[in-house]
Design a protein around this motif. Structure first.
Motif, short mmCIF file in Angstrom:
data_model
loop_
_atom_site.label_atom_id
_atom_site.label_comp_id
_atom_site.label_asym_id
_atom_site.label_seq_id
_atom_site.Cartn_x
_atom_site.Cartn_y
_atom_site.Cartn_z
N ASP A 169 38.74 41.92 33.92
CA ASP A 169 37.77 42.21 34.97
C ASP A 169 37.03 40.92 35.30
O ASP A 169 36.69 40.13 34.41
N ARG A 170 36.78 40.73 36.55
CA ARG A 170 36.07 39.56 37.02
C ARG A 170 34.59 39.62 36.63
O ARG A 170 33.94 38.62 36.43
N LYS A 171 34.10 40.87 36.55
CA LYS A 171 32.69 41.05 36.20
C LYS A 171 32.46 40.75 34.72
O LYS A 171 33.40 40.66 33.93
N ASN A 215 34.97 38.55 32.67
CA ASN A 215 34.74 37.26 33.33
C ASN A 215 36.06 36.55 33.66
O ASN A 215 36.15 35.32 33.57
N THR A 216 37.05 37.33 33.98
CA THR A 216 38.38 36.76 34.15
C THR A 216 38.97 37.18 35.49
O THR A 216 39.13 38.37 35.76
N ASP A 217 39.29 36.21 36.31
CA ASP A 217 39.88 36.49 37.61
C ASP A 217 41.40 36.63 37.46
O ASP A 217 42.02 35.95 36.64
#
Lengths: 367, 367
Positions: B32-34, B216-218
């Motif tokens: 998740d980017r978040k 925190n991963t795109d």
């Protein structure tokens, strides 16, 4: 002096033990498989909150039988208590049994007073009218259907594990509605909760020089011979299920401690239409106990499965009663063996009827 | 053993991960980017007040789907909760949905009971009647128009960013009014708030030896190859917007801590006619949390703008759905690539429908 074995230290077993010990002055050994006395009326103090919990669901004693009331009153003082449950209808928490009070809680004043007038002028204040009968009146058909749909249909469905459309309305709709503002669930003369709990009451009943109690003890472990065996356990189990199992409904209680003073505004709230549980019981109300926390039990009906859960409600249909009769007939071939209680008689007893049944049994069979 | 990448740790992604991990016994990486799991159902404890905040707006779980309820109940206990919102009409805080209760709150007894009588005699108690239909009845045209003007028109206008006179009444007026005193916003059988929060529930869903979560991963940072990629992010973004952007409505929440015990009398209050916000949510009501202060969020609808705010509501008009279809067709050219969830399907899902959609996807595509 005759020797007696009573299997099961629940209410029936305890009362019978006290009668044999006291009136016949005979010795009685009472055994129970459980680690506690009092069977399904067992209650205990929760350690964290000090609230008295009805482990096997809410028990409110009520009777019109003065003899039963006086007998139990020798063993306990009472918290004089009227059960006034609530029911969630359309998300509102309202009076159960559905009565004239409830009309004003679920409808507008106008609608409620119109219905009130029709009900009273048709049946008279204080009448108890089965929904089925209410339905016959075109002006009251709406309210009959409303009560059936919102109070009984789905509750019955959950309680007995039947699809709502499998429920025979001619059975469920026999339930009466009470045309009054009496919000009590029971109208008996004597009602209450034992002031120090049911377990303490049963302990007092069993306190007699002629009575010995052995817990954690299965009937099969007993090798000693007795002149009489009174078996208050399941009659089908006694005979190793040789004709098949007697079905029961069971319950699962999800007991939760909640960090607020009160969870709901009354001791029992029924949920006929939402969720899979039938009701939530808030235990501190039984004895008006004070605590900054509260304990609730959420009650989920389920099938009885041997070794998995407890027997609660005998399912008294023709097939099962015929099966019970086979066991009963079998039992009568054995001298000095008697069956008694909810499990022995395969019959649901309110507490007062359980005691009454023991009185009758004692007078007829043992005196 | 196949390897799976799920993009997005929201409800859809988490449920799918659990099914793949558990039923297929395959490995799943969820990214998740978040900086948090749970997507838009994320909640957290506010540090100052210890109140659980629904960061992306109020979420009340409700469903008639027992399978979905039972599935989630494996991962959370519930606060049994019925949403009973209010709406500000003519400055009064009254019952929403607009129903018979509301009549008595906004009008005199006389006016309300006249309307009540007409509504019940025309449609029957318990009917759900679209405003459009109500309008056809000359005697009820007034109330139809009153509800349309006071409850729906301006709310819709704010929610979708349209001028009030640009709203097609034949669309908005399809909303039914409920001729009853049922004040719940939803009538589903199962309703509740996860007792320890949505985030905790999603955390429990993701707790499996076959599941790894990277925050925190795109998606673009992932270089590893997978047998399957299930993309729960925005489908247009995946394809670098090559056919153009899919429009969304967004929301801005003005979260305020207020130095009083309660701010309003219910969890959600709608403001159709005043201000630019649509509603105010008071978060402590979700879990009945106690605090001498309270936290509210004031909800302002706005357009979605890339890089500025979050995607909330797909705008499902013909043009946008045609654009979505171009992306969807494109996606089907790629083996092992699937799109899922609100952003992947460009379709607004209530939480239960999101879970249901994952169940169906899993059964159809992966099992």
């Amino acid at each position: 002096m005759k020797s007696n074995l009573i299997v099961g230290a629940g209410l029936s077993g305890a009362v019978l033990a006290s009668l044999i010990a006291d009136k016949l002055n005979e010795e009685v050994l009472v055994i129970d498989r459980k680690e506690h006395i009092a069977g399904n009326i067992y209650d205990y103090k929760d350690k964290e909150t000090n609230i008295t919990i009805h482990k096997y669901g809410p028990h409110i004693f009520h009777t019109n039988n003065k003899k039963v009331w006086d007998y139990l009153s020798k063993y306990t003082k009472w918290n004089f208590f009227f059960l006034k449950p609530n029911v969630i209808i359309e998300g509102n928490c309202v009076t159960l049994p559905f009565n004239l009070t409830t009309l004003y809680e679920v409808f507008s004043n106008k609608m409620a007073s119109d219905l009130e007038e029709k009900l009273i002028s048709t049946y008279g204040y204080g009448a108890k009218v089965p929904i089925l009968k209410l339905r016959e009146n075109p002006e009251l058909e709406f309210i009959a259907q409303y009560i059936y749909e919102n109070v009984f249909k789905n509750y019955t469905s959950k309680q007995w594990g039947l699809e709502p459309d499998k429920i025979d309305p001619s059975v469920t709709a026999r339930v009466p509605i009470y045309i009054s503002f009496d919000n009590r669930y029971f109208q008996d003369k004597y009602q209450g909760i034992p002031l120090f709990g049911y377990t303490k009451m049963v302990e007092n009943i069993l306190k007699h020089k002629n009575i010995k109690v052995k817990l954690n003890t299965d009937f099969k472990e007993i090798t000693q011979k007795f002149d009489r065996v009174i078996y208050c356990g399941a009659i089908d189990e006694y005979f190793d299920y040789k004709f098949g199992q007697l079905p029961y409904r069971s319950l699962n209680f999800d007991i939760q401690t909640i960090n607020q003073e009160y969870y709901q505004k009354t001791v029992v709230v029924n949920y006929p239409n939402n969720y899979d549980f039938t009701r939530i019981c808030e235990h501190k109300y039984f004895l008006n106990e004070k605590s900054s926390k509260t304990v609730i039990s959420v009650e989920y009906p389920q099938s009885f499965e041997l070794g998995k859960n407890e027997r609660y409600y005998p399912i008294a249909n023709d097939e099962n009663l015929a099966l019970y009769k086979k066991y009963k007939d079998e039992s009568q071939k054995i001298d000095g063996l008697y069956f008694l209680g909810r499990l022995g008689d395969y019959k649901y007893y309110n507490m007062d009827l359980a005691v009454e049944r023991v009185f009758e049994f004692f007078d007829k069979e043992l005196k």
